[in-house]
Write a protein that holds these residues in place. Structure first.
Motif, mmCIF file in Angstrom:
data_model
loop_
_atom_site.group_PDB
_atom_site.id
_atom_site.type_symbol
_atom_site.label_atom_id
_atom_site.label_comp_id
_atom_site.label_asym_id
_atom_site.label_seq_id
_atom_site.Cartn_x
_atom_site.Cartn_y
_atom_site.Cartn_z
ATOM 1 N N ALA A 179 0.706 -1.158 -0.263
ATOM 2 C CA ALA A 179 -0.005 0.032 -0.104
ATOM 3 C C ALA A 179 0.612 1.333 0.396
ATOM 4 C CB ALA A 179 -1.248 -0.011 1.398
ATOM 5 N N PHE B 13 2.043 2.544 -3.555
ATOM 6 C CA PHE B 13 0.998 2.995 -4.354
ATOM 7 C C PHE B 13 1.204 4.458 -4.086
ATOM 8 C CE2 PHE B 13 0.147 -1.681 -5.469
ATOM 9 C CZ PHE B 13 0.136 -1.342 -6.834
ATOM 10 N N VAL B 14 0.770 4.182 -2.457
ATOM 11 C CA VAL B 14 0.502 5.634 -1.749
ATOM 12 C C VAL B 14 1.293 6.803 -2.053
ATOM 13 C CG1 VAL B 14 0.930 6.790 0.262
ATOM 14 C CG2 VAL B 14 -0.925 4.664 -0.111
ATOM 15 N N THR C 102 -4.146 1.198 0.465
ATOM 16 C CA THR C 102 -3.987 2.119 -0.175
ATOM 17 C C THR C 102 -4.866 3.437 -0.232
ATOM 18 O OG1 THR C 102 -2.999 0.734 -1.830
ATOM 19 C CG2 THR C 102 -3.331 2.793 -3.046
ATOM 20 N N LEU D 251 -3.299 7.023 1.532
ATOM 21 C CA LEU D 251 -3.817 8.515 0.340
ATOM 22 C C LEU D 251 -4.241 9.174 0.315
ATOM 23 C CD1 LEU D 251 -2.161 9.026 -2.582
ATOM 24 C CD2 LEU D 251 -4.688 8.264 -3.203
#
Length: 638
Positions: free
Chosen positions: A93, A96-97, A252, A256
């Motif tokens: 995660a 991607f963040v 994520t 985010l």
């Protein structure tokens, strides 16, 4: 009452207090240093965003320390101890963040020259949207900071005898002190120092724990036998607490919301002297997130191996799972003067960094979004004093909120639930503005309301009616080797946390209210985004001529990369075209520091572009130059 004899652990010695106090003294000293160093040229801009002269190294350490707080130091190992090493999936995660933040959100915020992320919402929509988002952020941050301050203080108090309210108020006072004196520069450099302390604390536990366990090979063997290494569970059931999908997808979105649009993160990034440094800070921070997460996972596995046959939580030696890590530390390090103090300093380093970041960010958004709007012609000297006063105010508020945190449960779930409930709708709101040029302010406000409703509803329901053990899936903990008391008043061994199945549970309790806490953020995000788009089309989408290209990064550029025609269609009239030679030449001459157009007091950023263009030849003028999505600062990072 426990049926087992508590072997007891040591308490703090004089050397432990010396080591721990050194953390507070050095942190305060950094604040004093920057207060003296910058005393002649302090303005609100210098105080709140560091004059945009920070470099990537300390900013990266500061970002990691702020969000890998005592919540991770104490809650992470406990999570692994109870549920297994699937916690390591947060590394997926985090990856991607950081990519989404660096490539999608950061460029828009950095190039806009804003000091508050919520200032963007006024430029993109209107002031009402900005104020609504600011209020939600202030409430979210104060509540989260209360958890960060109270939970570790309580855990350490009950295990080490460390004074509960003494540590709570010491944390609040020290953070407020160096934030008020040194501003963002003091916060960043103090966080960098505290990050080093966190790593040293973890390494101390890992080394001594491995020695006590007889080596890492024994750790792997015991963890495997205890099912702690069953990491990849691909079940798609959203009610399951942790699976690959809940952590990778839900995690994520949750993180985010913390990284991509959170004032604490973006404020540090825009304090960098160039967009290149800001992006590098985020990617270096990713390495720090991985390191801290791996340390937390290994600490949890070692702790499980040590207590595999006598779990202190089930045996009743401690009252909450968050006390496992400090109890373990006192047992394996209690005979070594100063080392327990180092671990406590490690835990409180995370607390100090998070609280300091929160205080500074709260002061910034309050000054930018409220004070400056009411008093547009305020002098630099007065604005600096107001900013410092706001730091004191929010320092007191965050410290006071610690009293409410006792109702939140485990620190990891409590912290991420708060971020999910508030961060998901906010992520949806900013994504609506940045990705979809057609969105209008009605869609923004309506979408935010829908998103908040969808994320708060199951979260509050889950707090009142906790999910059954069949969904949370805690792993087996044994007390077979614990020394039993010689008493007839014995009772069966059971886990401390028992869900009373007999209590009345409404129909939604075992479905909607039992959804994984990591899905609160995706629910809020999707609700905010989908409802925002629908309301925008119903009320009439925004015409492209009213949207500055600087403020958007449309998703159509990704899905329509083969066709300029379709790109133009989905830009909904926003200026879009190939870069002409004039703009290309301007970009070659443009330095990183020219990207930020200085804003006179009381004037919006967009309003001063035409005025500054005469003084700064390389300034970008949206109304006069065609613009492609990546054309504003193509060479910014080089």
């Amino acid at each position: 009452m426990s049926q087992f004899a508590n072997p007891g652990v040591g308490t703090f010695t004089a050397w432990d207090y010396v080591v721990f106090a050194s953390l507070f003294v050095i942190s305060s000293g950094i604040g004093v240093f920057f207060a003296v160093k910058e005393r002649k040229n302090v303005t609100s801009r210098e105080f709140l965003v560091g004059g945009r002269q920070m470099v990537c190294g300390p900013v990266a350490l500061s970002l990691t320390a702020s969000f890998m707080s005592a919540v991770t130091v104490l809650g992470g190992p406990s999570e692994v101890y109870q549920y297994g090493a699937s916690f390591i999936l947060f590394c997926v995660a985090f990856t991607f963040v950081v990519i989404f933040t660096a490539e999608l959100f950061l460029p828009v915020f950095y190039r806009s020259g804003i000091a508050s992320t919520y200032e963007y919402l006024e430029l993109r929509f209107n002031r009402l949207v900005r104020l609504a988002a600011t209020i939600i952020y202030i409430l979210q941050t104060i509540l989260y900071t209360g958890v960060v301050v109270y939970a570790p203080a309580l855990a350490l108090n009950q295990v080490t005898g460390f004074n509960l309210w003494g540590s709570v108020f010491a944390t609040g006072i020290v953070c407020t002190f160096y934030c008020t004196l040194g501003g963002l520069k003091a916060v960043v450099w103090t966080d960098a120092f505290q990050m080093v302390v966190m790593i040293l604390g973890f390494l101390t536990v890992l080394i001594q724990g491995s020695i006590k366990l007889g080596g890492s090979s024994n750790m792997w063997k015991i963890a495997g036998n205890g099912q702690r290494l069953n990491i990849f569970d691909f079940a798609v059931d959203p009610l399951r607490r942790h699976t690959f999908w809940t952590v990778a997808v839900g995690g994520t979105f949750t993180w985010l919301g913390i990284y991509g649009v959170n004032q604490s993160t973006i404020q540090r990034c825009i304090s960098c002297k160039s967009e290149k440094h800001a992006k590098m800070a985020l990617y270096l921070n990713l390495l720090g997130l991985w390191v801290i997460t791996v340390c937390a996972v290994f600490s949890g596995l070692i702790m499980y191996g040590y207590y595999v046959n006598c779990d202190p939580w089930t045996a009743g030696f401690i009252s909450a799972s968050d006390q496992l890590m400090p109890y373990f530390v006192m047992e394996i390090l209690g005979h070594l003067p100063g080392l327990p103090g180092l671990f406590v300093a490690c835990a409180f380093s995370g607390t100090l960094s998070t609280v300091a970041a929160s205080i500074n960010a709260l002061a910034t958004v309050t000054y930018e979004d409220f004070v400056k709007q009411c008093f547009p012609n305020i002098s630099d000297k007065m604005s600096t004093w107001i900013s410092k006063g706001l730091c004191i105010l929010f320092g007191a508020a965050c410290t006071s909120m610690a009293a409410a945190a006792s109702l939140m449960g485990g620190v990891i779930q409590a912290a991420l639930s708060i971020h999910g409930m508030c961060g998901g709708p906010m992520l949806g709101l900013f994504s609506l503005g940045i990705l979809f040029p057609c969105a209008n302010w009605i869609g923004a406000i309506g979408g935010l309301a829908v998103g908040v409703t969808l994320s708060f509803w199951p979260a509050i329901g889950g707090l009142i009616y906790p999910a059954p053990a069949s969904k949370t899936l805690p792993l087996h903990l044994s007390t077979n080797s614990c020394l039993r008391l010689n008493t007839s008043d014995l009772f069966p061994t059971s886990l401390p946390t028992v869900i009373p199945e007999q209590m009345h549970r409404p129909p939604l309790a075992d479905s909607w209210y039992s959804i994984s806490y990591l899905y609160y953020s995706p629910l809020g995000f999707l609700g905010s985004l989908v409802a925002g788009l629908l309301l925008s089309f119903i009320s009439g989408p925004t015409h492209g001529a009213n949207v500055k290209p600087l403020l958007i990064r449309p998703v159509c550029n990704l899905f329509c990369f083969w066709s300029e025609k379709y790109k133009r269609i989905f830009w909904f009239g926003v200026l879009h075209g190939e870069e002409n030679s004039t703009e290309a030449n301007n970009e070659k001459r443009r330095s990183d520091n020219d990207l930020t157009v200085k804003r006179p007091p009381g004037k919006d950023l967009i309003d001063v572009y035409s005025q500054e263009a005469m003084k700064v030849p390389s300034a970008y003028i949206p109304e006069q130059q065609p613009h492609s999505n990546f054309g504003v600062t193509k060479d910014t990072c080089f």
